[in-house]
Enzyme design. Sequence first.
Site, PDB file in Angstrom:
ATOM      1  N   SER A 151      89.307 -45.444   1.826  1.00  0.00           N
ATOM      2  CA  SER A 151      90.122 -44.886   0.751  1.00  0.00           C
ATOM      3  C   SER A 151      91.501 -45.533   0.793  1.00  0.00           C
ATOM      4  O   SER A 151      91.919 -46.067   1.837  1.00  0.00           O
ATOM      5  CB  SER A 151      90.266 -43.364   0.942  1.00  0.00           C
ATOM      6  OG  SER A 151      91.283 -42.833   0.114  1.00  0.00           O
ATOM      7  N   TYR A 164      92.986 -36.193   6.692  1.00  0.00           N
ATOM      8  CA  TYR A 164      92.226 -37.137   5.863  1.00  0.00           C
ATOM      9  C   TYR A 164      92.740 -38.556   6.106  1.00  0.00           C
ATOM     10  O   TYR A 164      91.957 -39.486   6.288  1.00  0.00           O
ATOM     11  CB  TYR A 164      92.351 -36.750   4.394  1.00  0.00           C
ATOM     12  CG  TYR A 164      91.503 -37.595   3.458  1.00  0.00           C
ATOM     13  CD1 TYR A 164      90.115 -37.607   3.571  1.00  0.00           C
ATOM     14  CD2 TYR A 164      92.098 -38.371   2.459  1.00  0.00           C
ATOM     15  CE1 TYR A 164      89.335 -38.379   2.716  1.00  0.00           C
ATOM     16  CE2 TYR A 164      91.333 -39.143   1.605  1.00  0.00           C
ATOM     17  CZ  TYR A 164      89.952 -39.139   1.745  1.00  0.00           C
ATOM     18  OH  TYR A 164      89.179 -39.913   0.891  1.00  0.00           O
TER      19      TYR A 164
END
Length: 256
Positions: A151, A164
């Site tokens: 990501s 995250y």
Amino acid sequence: MTEGQPLGGTVALVTGASSGIGQATALALAEHGASVAIAARRRDRLEDLAEQIRGGGRSALALEADLTDEAAARGAVERAASELGRLDILINNAGIMLLGPVVDGDTDDWWRMLDINVRASLYCADAALPHLLAAAQDSPRNVADMVNVSSVAGRTVRRGSAVYNLTKHGIGAFSESLRQEVAERHVRVSLVEPGATATELRSHLRPEIQRQQEQRYASVRTMDAANIADAILYIITRPWHVAINEVLMRPTEQAD
């Protein structure tokens, strides 16, 4: 391998294939000639996707598995290789995004992200590597591929996404170290880091966080899962002597 079928004769395993990027990638690989094993927890969606792939004339194997369980992850990889005959490509895509502050944070969310985003990826990578190394030696392609889907959060850090960020930065570091380790043995390890993409990822967020994300991207035309699948397809269809180590991609209107 035939013209228009650059992945003919190959076998790919795609994790997190029941929706979004995984589903789109499985379809793209099959369209370009690969036999595809698809792994996730939602059997009904896997079966629908497998039927779609078979309808296009390619082989598909649906593997219902909780990849955070080591035995299940290793079993999925071994079934893919044994039932489809080999394993040339691993798309490590399974992941989850559970945003929120560290202060008074939900530690269950933290462990869940670590399990899915890191542990499952490592289990699959470790189980797949012997097959990929063997495939690189006996394949007409002269190469095998592991693509780890990360990501933009593996490049940038912002408050409210600490754990995250931790998982995605970790996958980036793992990918680069492994790339160096197996490069001379013709296994390409690539990292794909998408920005805002229209998938189910945000549906797991708490309602207040989900609203924040919707407001943040309200004026941005986000990418589609097929856009990410297209990048993955590009990576694995390069000539054997060309390795695309890393692809960072954002919607045109996403500034950060």
